[in-house]
Design a protein around this motif. Sequence first.
Motif, mmCIF file in Angstrom:
data_model
loop_
_atom_site.group_PDB
_atom_site.id
_atom_site.type_symbol
_atom_site.label_atom_id
_atom_site.label_comp_id
_atom_site.label_asym_id
_atom_site.label_seq_id
_atom_site.Cartn_x
_atom_site.Cartn_y
_atom_site.Cartn_z
ATOM 1 N N ALA A 4 15.292 7.938 -2.504
ATOM 2 C CA ALA A 4 16.658 8.244 -2.070
ATOM 3 C C ALA A 4 16.903 9.751 -2.092
ATOM 4 N N ALA A 5 16.400 10.424 -3.117
ATOM 5 C CA ALA A 5 16.594 11.874 -3.211
ATOM 6 C C ALA A 5 15.830 12.614 -2.118
ATOM 7 N N VAL A 6 14.610 12.155 -1.812
ATOM 8 C CA VAL A 6 13.814 12.816 -0.773
ATOM 9 C C VAL A 6 14.442 12.641 0.595
ATOM 10 N N GLU A 7 14.935 11.453 0.885
ATOM 11 C CA GLU A 7 15.525 11.197 2.198
ATOM 12 C C GLU A 7 16.890 11.849 2.360
ATOM 13 N N ALA A 8 17.566 12.125 1.256
ATOM 14 C CA ALA A 8 18.904 12.720 1.336
ATOM 15 C C ALA A 8 18.867 14.232 1.475
ATOM 16 N N GLN A 9 17.720 14.861 1.262
ATOM 17 C CA GLN A 9 17.621 16.315 1.275
ATOM 18 C C GLN A 9 16.711 16.772 2.406
ATOM 19 N N GLN A 10 16.967 17.969 2.890
ATOM 20 C CA GLN A 10 16.076 18.616 3.840
ATOM 21 C C GLN A 10 15.709 19.999 3.322
ATOM 22 N N ASP A 11 15.447 20.033 2.023
ATOM 23 C CA ASP A 11 15.110 21.281 1.352
ATOM 24 C C ASP A 11 13.899 21.032 0.452
ATOM 25 N N PHE A 12 12.880 21.866 0.584
ATOM 26 C CA PHE A 12 11.647 21.655 -0.168
ATOM 27 C C PHE A 12 11.880 21.766 -1.668
ATOM 28 N N ASP A 13 12.684 22.710 -2.084
ATOM 29 C CA ASP A 13 12.972 22.871 -3.512
ATOM 30 C C ASP A 13 13.586 21.605 -4.093
ATOM 31 N N ALA A 14 14.492 20.989 -3.331
ATOM 32 C CA ALA A 14 15.145 19.773 -3.805
ATOM 33 C C ALA A 14 14.132 18.633 -3.927
ATOM 34 N N VAL A 15 13.197 18.549 -2.981
ATOM 35 C CA VAL A 15 12.162 17.512 -3.046
ATOM 36 C C VAL A 15 11.268 17.729 -4.256
ATOM 37 N N ARG A 16 10.890 18.972 -4.488
ATOM 38 C CA ARG A 16 10.020 19.257 -5.631
ATOM 39 C C ARG A 16 10.725 18.955 -6.947
ATOM 40 N N ARG A 17 12.001 19.290 -7.026
ATOM 41 C CA ARG A 17 12.763 18.980 -8.252
ATOM 42 C C ARG A 17 12.913 17.477 -8.428
ATOM 43 N N ALA A 18 13.115 16.758 -7.323
ATOM 44 C CA ALA A 18 13.252 15.295 -7.410
ATOM 45 C C ALA A 18 11.959 14.666 -7.918
ATOM 46 N N HIS A 19 10.826 15.169 -7.457
ATOM 47 C CA HIS A 19 9.547 14.622 -7.925
ATOM 48 C C HIS A 19 9.328 14.948 -9.400
ATOM 49 N N ALA A 20 9.680 16.155 -9.819
ATOM 50 C CA ALA A 20 9.547 16.510 -11.234
ATOM 51 C C ALA A 20 10.443 15.632 -12.103
ATOM 52 N N SER A 21 11.668 15.362 -11.622
ATOM 53 C CA SER A 21 12.585 14.488 -12.367
ATOM 54 C C SER A 21 12.059 13.057 -12.414
ATOM 55 N N TYR A 22 11.418 12.636 -11.341
ATOM 56 C CA TYR A 22 10.807 11.297 -11.268
ATOM 57 C C TYR A 22 9.739 11.130 -12.344
ATOM 58 N N LEU A 23 8.849 12.102 -12.454
ATOM 59 C CA LEU A 23 7.807 12.044 -13.472
ATOM 60 C C LEU A 23 8.393 12.124 -14.873
ATOM 61 N N ALA A 24 9.389 12.998 -15.047
ATOM 62 C CA ALA A 24 10.005 13.144 -16.369
ATOM 63 C C ALA A 24 10.704 11.857 -16.795
ATOM 64 N N ALA A 25 11.378 11.192 -15.846
ATOM 65 C CA ALA A 25 12.083 9.952 -16.173
ATOM 66 C C ALA A 25 11.101 8.850 -16.568
ATOM 67 N N MET A 26 9.992 8.725 -15.826
ATOM 68 C CA MET A 26 9.008 7.695 -16.164
ATOM 69 C C MET A 26 8.337 7.988 -17.498
ATOM 70 N N THR A 27 8.038 9.250 -17.738
ATOM 71 C CA THR A 27 7.412 9.615 -19.006
ATOM 72 C C THR A 27 8.332 9.321 -20.179
ATOM 73 N N LYS A 28 9.607 9.638 -20.013
ATOM 74 C CA LYS A 28 10.560 9.409 -21.099
ATOM 75 C C LYS A 28 10.785 7.921 -21.355
ATOM 76 N N LYS A 29 10.992 7.140 -20.290
ATOM 77 C CA LYS A 29 11.303 5.724 -20.471
ATOM 78 C C LYS A 29 10.089 4.900 -20.893
ATOM 79 N N SER A 30 8.884 5.361 -20.531
ATOM 80 C CA SER A 30 7.683 4.629 -20.946
ATOM 81 C C SER A 30 7.237 5.012 -22.348
ATOM 82 N N HIS A 31 7.718 6.172 -22.849
ATOM 83 C CA HIS A 31 7.415 6.641 -24.214
ATOM 84 C C HIS A 31 5.931 6.899 -24.423
ATOM 85 N N VAL A 32 5.223 7.308 -23.351
ATOM 86 C CA VAL A 32 3.794 7.574 -23.482
ATOM 87 C C VAL A 32 3.518 8.793 -24.355
#
Length: 725
Positions: free
Chosen positions: A613-641
């Motif tokens: 949803a974040a990638v499709e809503a933006q047309q800015d590379f910085d926003a896409v890169r931040r969305a991917h970083a947030s995606y990894l951070a969210a999975m890492t936090k919720k999985s407690h690896v």
Amino acid sequence: SLAQQVLFVGKAVRTLRRGAQNIDAREVESKGGDEHEARQGGAQGLTDLEIEAFASEFENLKLAPVFHLLSFEALVRRMHVVVAKRLWRLVVVGACLVDHLQAVRDLVLLGKGELWHELILSGRALMQQQPTTRSEDALRDGPLAHAKRSCGLDEDEDGAGGGSEWHALASRLRLTLALDTFTCRSFDSLVGFHLLGCSAHNRDARTVVLAAPMPASKAAAGLHPQLFRSGALQSVGKKKVRRSFSSLCKFSWSAVEEQRASDGDSGAGGTAVAALKGSTLFLGLVLHNSSGSGGADGVEGCPNSLGVILELNHSGASLSVRHCPRADGVEGCPNSLGVILELSHSGASLSVRHCPRAEEFSSATPTVKTLASVDLPRRPLPDLGHWLLVEYDASDSAAPCLKVFLDDPQKREPPILNKQLALHKVLSLDVGAGDTASVKLHAGIARSTNPAGGADTGSASAALHEWAFSACADNASQPPALTPALPSVTGSASSSLQGGSVVERLLDSSAAWDELKAEYAVQWPLHLVLTQDAAAQYNKLFALLWKTKRTCVELELVFPKLMEPRYRRMQPRDNVWMRPLQVLHGQMLFFLQNLYMYLQVDVVEAAHGELLAAVEAQQDFDAVRRAHASYLAAMTKKSHVGVRPLMDGLKRLMRLCRHFAVLFNNYSNAADIPHPEVAAISDRFRCDAAYLFLMLERTDAKELAARLDYNGWFSSMARSLTGYA
């Protein structure tokens, strides 16, 4: 900040100019891009006119009598907007980022469950054995290929078919095994190893020639006045060496054949010593975290390196520990550690050398520091097999030590060299991968600038016959003992039990496959988003999902056996032993299925939906890169690896579940299973599960605790065992 924007713009312009032409503009048009802009190249990169216009504005600011900061900031912001949009088109539209993100979700994060289910089923026989250096190829060509065919991810015979696009994405998946332990008795193949430098594989002799002599024609021409030849054999993947490791290799050295002929009947030993006149032969073990190849000893020329060096020359032999703190290191291989054997006309020596990280260098002049050194009483004889054993033990954190044995693999005598050394203080280990470093055996022949007695015509070679390496597990108390009685090529991710039960050995073999890693091949320009750091985080999540899925499948395969008619038709008084098996199986499967459901649905799928949803809503590379970083951070936090106590608790519970499955599979009749062992597994499982639940309740993992305890089973068990309310 302004500095960050300037840095981003500079890198983005270089990227857009460097390779935008590799993406077909027609892809942009087909996905809704501007047709005129695509024809001009602006949809994917910067046109020459745009670059000239921006350069002209910068030149005007430069020529202004007074520098105007606000005008400069405005120009940088305009460039930032333009290049960010073009990068978005290049990466998201041109390179189809969304398709690759979905492929990573399906292939690395086990989103395509049927593929991994088929892989586990078809690879069960393979995964019940200790992995070897050949297991990676066996897994790829056997179970993985079968799983892809079963799921329609391979091409049809005519190359077409509905799965052709998915086949292209699935072909990017590569499964690798990072074996911390391997044993190779003979080098009939080089599976699991890389050849570096001038090393060569002798298939007939089943050896690896690490250092070959310089051809006489090149020596006569004066080529390579300092260094004849050097090469190395490096194990695939990094090893966990911080705590303890042990390396045992069998090597030999000899004079070149033409040198033997020229020396007539001087004898083999004398010929070999004459071949060392004016030259030095190095051989040793090298640990490093850099891409440098090193000098003659494999460590010299490697910044941030440490080596154990055995040196043989015309005068004799010596063993020393050397360290280099500058830019060309111990020298040329940043961040490396080596155990080096050096042979020359004067004798032989053995040393430990270290080359530090490149940023620690204060001078470009190579300087090698010897941390410890000892002269050997005799030079290793030529044309005979010799053993070099290097052991590092940091189980006693107050006194970690490095020990070296020569021709004493059984350690009957005290070590030739014993040096107190904290490996992590002299060598920068890869912390993200578990304090790992690359391991290689390196040999080289170096010559003196002005050899005594005129021109240097001597030359020798070194060959490797056997090699065994073992890194201790986190709970190991001492380095594993390696002996010259080497078995066939085998390896494991942790030291196997010596003399343990059959069940324990099966559990160790199964646990070794938990070290499997999934790699997704990323091509330009996807590497701008799917970086190496992102790949490391994906693999941490994959490791947890993989071991959970495998354990869950093993327990599911037990259920049909529990439901066999011969057990269901038994009278209640005759099957008193069956009820505990059914209850324990139900509890274990309940726990694992809910854990896997939480990881796959609440963690991966939920975060992936937000990312798309974040990638499709933006047309800015910085926003896409931040969305991917947030995606990894969210999975890492919720999985407690990243929570070590929690991961250790899950590891213990999964081993108990596998123990139960192995017990059931090893007995044709469930009545023969040792009931005291089942009771012990049940008690241990209940205690560990209660401990895990209490840990979840008292941390920020309450969502996982709620998923596991939706029917109150965990909380009631915790109350009954601990009195916790």
